[in-house]
Write an enzyme that holds these catalytic residues in place. Structure first.
Site, PDB file in Angstrom:
ATOM      1  N   THR A 139      23.195  -6.757 -13.414  1.00 25.29           N
ATOM      2  CA  THR A 139      24.363  -6.832 -14.300  1.00 25.29           C
ATOM      3  C   THR A 139      25.254  -5.600 -14.176  1.00 25.29           C
ATOM      4  OG1 THR A 139      22.971  -8.040 -15.857  1.00 25.29           O
ATOM      5  CG2 THR A 139      25.057  -7.159 -16.718  1.00 25.29           C
ATOM      6  N   GLU A 140      26.505  -5.766 -13.828  1.00 22.82           N
ATOM      7  CA  GLU A 140      27.492  -4.685 -13.745  1.00 22.82           C
ATOM      8  C   GLU A 140      26.951  -3.454 -13.009  1.00 22.82           C
ATOM      9  OE1 GLU A 140      30.504  -5.532 -15.019  1.00 22.82           O
ATOM     10  OE2 GLU A 140      29.727  -7.416 -15.818  1.00 22.82           O
TER      11      GLU A 140
END
Lengths: 374, 370, 370, 374
Positions: A139-140
């Site tokens: 994630t990110e």
């Protein structure tokens, strides 16, 4: 021979709806179907479809991850984009990259939960695309040595991380490295990535307008073996509108690069053909978010921390899928109260306009969830 | 150098209403730029040195008896305006600035007589003051006269600007919004602790305009779920008895009427409350919102509160939506993080409303004519 | 409407020194009142929209090779000033405002040529910059030329005003002190906790002017009594090696050199320190003092720090009195109440330094001539 | 027949000197003899001497308390004022009022300590003036039911308190009342007192200039039996300079009052001749200080609280007199950081200019005291 790698993150959350307190104990539908459908439809038609067609038509190689929570919604919408993605990956040009199904922050608090969400995503990718990913993007770009250990154990070969200022003060990001867990480690070149994803259409930018020849020259002049250009898929057509010329730019880029002998690649094909520049250890968690490149976009203030703790406390419930859908990082992102330019970014993406309302709706929902499923 | 003639009504420490505070803070700054004549109704005891010229208009002669006693407010205003026109000192005046309807008749007549540019400020309109119940037509007419005569109209919020555009004949391009400042010294609280206090506060006059009724309605909705909370109404007003009768079940158990409170007591109440609620039906600006914020207190304000349009770190509701107000209160009581984040971010945001900015923006208007 | 011609040197985001920050904050406010031409040395990449006109002076032709490389700073300044005079656009200019000696030659010549009123601002004097060690005579002469030509002189503190009166030929009545503002957004820390951090910070260039040597001397005196404390010097400068040799015994054990720090890191350091110490030998204003205060950090500043004259909630010492500085540090480490009271009251005090006030006061000066 | 009572507080602290840390363990002399002498000499010649002469010459009856800590200093200075005071009290016109020797805050934290300091003051008054007081005035009118109980036990008959807004919203201060401890209770009329002590020479005051005839008329128009005008003795000649006409005002006042049949009295002679209007209970501690009329002038901020706690913690030491001299309320008053008009008052009286320095010097001294005497 220098290569450039485009990696795209394809993700949209299931936003929660403005859930009022009087509904607690009565209404158990938490997600904002109308809004999600409206936003997603716009993005599909403005970005996903034209961009994917572009990739197919131009034989453009790249690596892509698509969150499970988005895939669910694409299936529900019965959108043609899903078939386009399938076509693209069938062509063999593209590499499908793994992540957590829920685009969550599980990596920072629970290894088992994190692993389960990764495996669920794998199953989903296999079911839909028939592909098992070997590259992992959290994630990110949330990353640390520990996270890479967990990912390694699940059988991955490559992993992505941000080339933060601190990292690149010691390592040139334009090489393949090795993580302490012995994965191939790719560092995002954030300046060259942001030239496309942030600055491309900024008329007050001194390099505006950016054309493919100029950009290719920059790439050429940049020392290293591989330039990692990682960005949101929505860059194309949504953040940078079609009218900005972003598609033309991408169209001309390969041939401009070829003038310097630079080729496009995917992560895994580069990884297999190239040696490591050395090992890098990153102990503190980093990410690609905001200017801080840490967790503060999601856990930077008390609202976010209290909401996150509340969510965690509901582990072991009777509706894991919904609980996990409430883990999607975007829910916490909407509660950010950072100042400055970042604030504007946060606000742009915030469907509730106010971080306080994002918190209130989220905790209202958790209260109902707790009553109903715990 | 041309002078500015200001038609005013009150001035601290004699009267410390919102208009008085505005007048003092603005003109003690502008006095550095212009020679200023400030016209005020005659007061018996003002002996403070101001950086501008005070011109007291004694209009008691307009009545056969003392004006303080029996005439109604409208008549007093008429008499003041009449005397203002008579006694106005035209010598070298380059601009007139008139504040609220109570000076507009004089402003309009003086402008007619001498052809000097006129700026008027609406600190409120008759629609606000009446809370939309029976606005007085004769006052609205005076406000319209002011609008018709003014070269520039200043409103204290875009909210008020919209009221003007909707209810009066006036041109959009003539209106400039200039926000008020907040007096930091009086309300600043260092490091408020955000532990639960189980206390919610309303502070304002008890008039329909300010919506205390909706505060009580929301209070009752909260109390039906949580009897630990105290709701305090600070302020006086004609609605007091009516409001008490609505609060009846919880009166003096959970709902308390404080009556008049001093600024010191107000600050104390802000600091000791989990939230400040202003469900105003129509509030041109709402300085108490900024005051409570400077004290670090989370805010729930109605959409019809002017300053709310310029604030991000508050919770906003329709004034009549007491369900929502009650829900916001419950969330605030329940989550310390929400109190703390709103309180701290809000404090910082409110502190940016300084009178220097108000003065700068007003200078910008004057500059058109001087 | 008459224009104002500003002779400047830097402007964010290109250069964000104190002068640049001042220029941006001041003129984006004043641009509402006057048409402003801002003259700057030629930069390759400025494409931001400002509310004033940028006039870039390309003076590279004055050299046979690129100016960035080899000429010394003085020559660059001369070349810039020469080109400024040549390219100055006189059309409709009613006032010139020149900032620091780097623009004074041009200012004086333009004034001579066109007889336009001239305002100059001293953000620092050569005496400050040299820390009183070998001030350059040729620069002092240019500063004197500026003074001789100016109709009004603005200084950023009374401290600087006194330096002018003492070291230059100039008339007291011509000088006005106008304080800078502080950029709240960058440094505000909500609710700092005042638990003991055992960390003391210095933040500034490592030059004699700022007194880092005295910081280290005080540090050593503290460390001789208490080895738990960390002393951080943030900033770069030519004194680095010399300073390290003084700190030798405690270097990298208790005394740390951080080198260049970003604003973000600076804020973090402020927030995590028990005190900020600025033992400046000569500091015309001292914006870092306000920044640290806004972050809630207790201050120990030298008497020779301009902004200190306007602050009550700080501790003040002679820069050379490292005994006293060490004692203040020990008291701060020892008593949480002292940290908390200084930090909280100081934060409130510093927040009143806003750029709106600076703009208002500058307008007041302009008004004399326009 | 209405009476007015003037009560004057005569007190100057032993200010501590700017005591540096390097002196800790080395120097044990804490007080600022030069400064104290300088201030005291000025006050004696500008105020104490002319005012006491005025009282004697005009046969002006009033009640007076003189702190022990001041008496010590008057004796050290060998000042003629001491004889003037003796003369005045010998005349029988004046009433000598008791208090704590150290003008301390002992009443709020330790009944025993409080009682000891009162008794020590009694002994001192008996030794110097041969008078044992029957009226008690606590430091700056600090008062509560509990305090009055302690005072009652020591044999006093009368006690003074502030007529705060809260008190006078229920009781007209212009009567004699009874405390819950059954002492005669006198409430200060602060408006009429402040007309003399604060506003007398204020040219922006709308009643300026104040003449005795006007003031006598106000007294006449004020309902009640006794107007209690309590103020600092320094009002006369120091706070209000001789040039303001304050002495002339006082000189004419008795005869202007007589026109309305109003006489001057002392506290005890009024108490003996007049009945009580009723009982008053004051549970929360009040005082005459600042606008708050509470303890916040001395214990309003963290500096004050921390210094006070430190001082208290040194109870049971080998130098009680010095420790008690460090209890004088003024030391804490100098540490106040209140805003507004009060701040100016605090600053005017603050010899260190800065509350932070007041704190630093005080705690430095306590550190030495702790090392040396504990």
């Amino acid at each position: 021979m220098k290569k450039i790698i485009f990696f795209f993150e394809v993700h949209q959350p299931r936003r929660i709806r403005p859930y009022r307190r009087y509904e607690i104990g009565k209404a158990h539908e938490y997600f904002w179907h109308d809004k999600n459908k409206e936003i997603l439809s716009r993005i599909i038609s403005k970005s996903y479809i034209p961009m994917t067609k572009f990739l197919i038509e131009n034989n453009f190689p790249c690596s892509i991850s698509i969150s499970g929570i988005l895939l669910e919604q694409l299936i529900e919408l019965n959108s043609p984009i899903l078939d386009l993605f399938k076509d693209y990956f069938k062509s063999g040009l593209g590499e499908l990259v793994g992540e957590t199904y829920y685009h969550s922050l599980a990596s920072i608090w629970d290894d088992e939960e994190f692993s389960n969400q990764i495996k669920f995503q794998e199953e989903t990718l296999i079911k839909i695309f028939g592909i098992k990913p070997v590259t992992f993007r959290n994630t990110e770009l949330i990353y640390s040595d520990h996270i890479s250990e967990v990912v390694k154990k699940l059988g991955y070969k490559n992993i992505l991380a941000e080339g933060t200022d601190e990292v690149i003060s010691k390592y040139n990001p334009n090489y393949k490295y090795t993580s302490v867990s012995n994965l191939n480690l790719f560092l995002r070149n954030y300046r060259l990535s942001d030239d496309i994803s942030f600055r491309f259409s900024n008329t007050t930018w001194n390099e505006y307008p950016l054309f493919a020849d100029k950009y290719a020259k920059w790439i050429h002049l940049t020392p290293g073996e591989v330039i990692n250009l990682f960005m949101d898929y929505e860059t194309f057509g949504e953040h940078q509108w079609k009218e900005t010329g972003i598609f033309e730019f991408m169209k001309h880029l390969p041939k401009e690069l070829r003038k310097y002998g630079i080729e496009l690649s995917t992560i895994n094909s580069f990884a297999e053909s190239s040696g490591s520049k050395g090992q890098i250890s990153i102990q503190k968690i980093i990410s690609w978010a905001d200017t801080e490149r840490d967790l503060s976009a999601w856990l930077g203030n008390d609202l976010q921390k209290e909401a996150f703790e509340f969510m965690r406390s509901l582990k072991g419930n009777k509706n894991m899928h919904v609980w996990r859908s409430l883990q999607t990082s975007d829910h916490f992102y909407y509660m950010s109260t950072k100042h400055f330019s970042d604030q504007e970014v946060h606000e742009y993406f915030n469907p509730y306009k106010s971080p306080y309302l994002a918190f209130i709706y989220y905790t209202n929902i958790l209260e109902d969830f707790q009553r109903t499923y715990c | 150098m041309k002078k500015i003639a200001v038609l005013g009504w009150e001035l601290p420490p004699i009267f410390t209403g919102g208009l008085g505070i505005h007048t003092l803070n603005l003109y003690q700054r502008l006095a550095k730029f212009y020679d200023i004549d400030l016209y005020l109704p005659y007061f018996e005891r003002v002996h403070i040195n101001y950086p501008f010229n005070l011109k007291f208009i004694d209009f008691r002669g307009k009545f056969s008896y003392s004006y303080e006693s029996s005439r109604d407010f409208y008549d007093i205003v008429r008499a003041y305006n009449e005397a203002l026109v008579e006694k106005f000192d035209m010598n070298n005046v380059g601009l007139i600035h008139a504040h609220d309807w109570i000076t507009f008749i004089a402003a309009s007549r003086i402008k007619q007589k001498y052809h000097i540019p006129l700026v008027i400020t609406f600190h409120s309109t008759e629609y606000d003051r009446s809370g939309n119940f029976y606005p007085q037509k004769r006052i609205i007419e005076i406000e319209q006269i002011g609008i018709d005569s003014a070269d520039t109209i200043i409103t204290v919020s875009n909210y008020t600007k919209c009221i003007l555009l909707k209810n009066y004949k006036c041109a959009k391009d003539n209106i400039v919004t200039i926000y008020n400042g907040v007096e930091l010294e009086l309300f600043y609280v260092t490091n408020k602790d955000y532990n639960l206090k189980n206390q919610i506060i309303y502070f304002g006059r008890l008039t329909p305009q300010k919506g205390p009724k909706f505060f009580i309605e929301a209070a009752i909705k909260v109390l039906n779920q949580n009897e630990k909370v105290k709701f305090i109404l600070a302020g006086r007003g004609e609605e007091m008895d009516k409001l008490k009768s609505i609060a009846t079940e919880y009166l003096n158990k959970n709902i308390f009427f404080e009556g008049f409170v001093s600024l010191k007591r107000a600050k104390e109440l802000y600091a000791k409350s989990d939230a400040f609620v202003l469900p105003a039906v129509s509030e041109p600006f709402g300085i108490t919102v900024l005051e409570a914020m400077v004290a670090g207190t989370p805010i729930i304000a109605s959409k019809n509160t002017g300053v709310a349009e310029a604030l991000k770190n508050i919770l906003i509701s329709d004034f009549w939506d007491t369900d929502l107000i009650a829900e916001y209160i419950i969330s605030l009581l329940k989550y310390k993080a929400l109190r703390k984040q709103l309180g701290e971010q809000g404090k910082f945001e409110a502190m940016k409303f300084n009178w220097d900015r108000t003065a700068l923006n007003t200078l910008e208007v004057y500059k058109r004519y001087l």
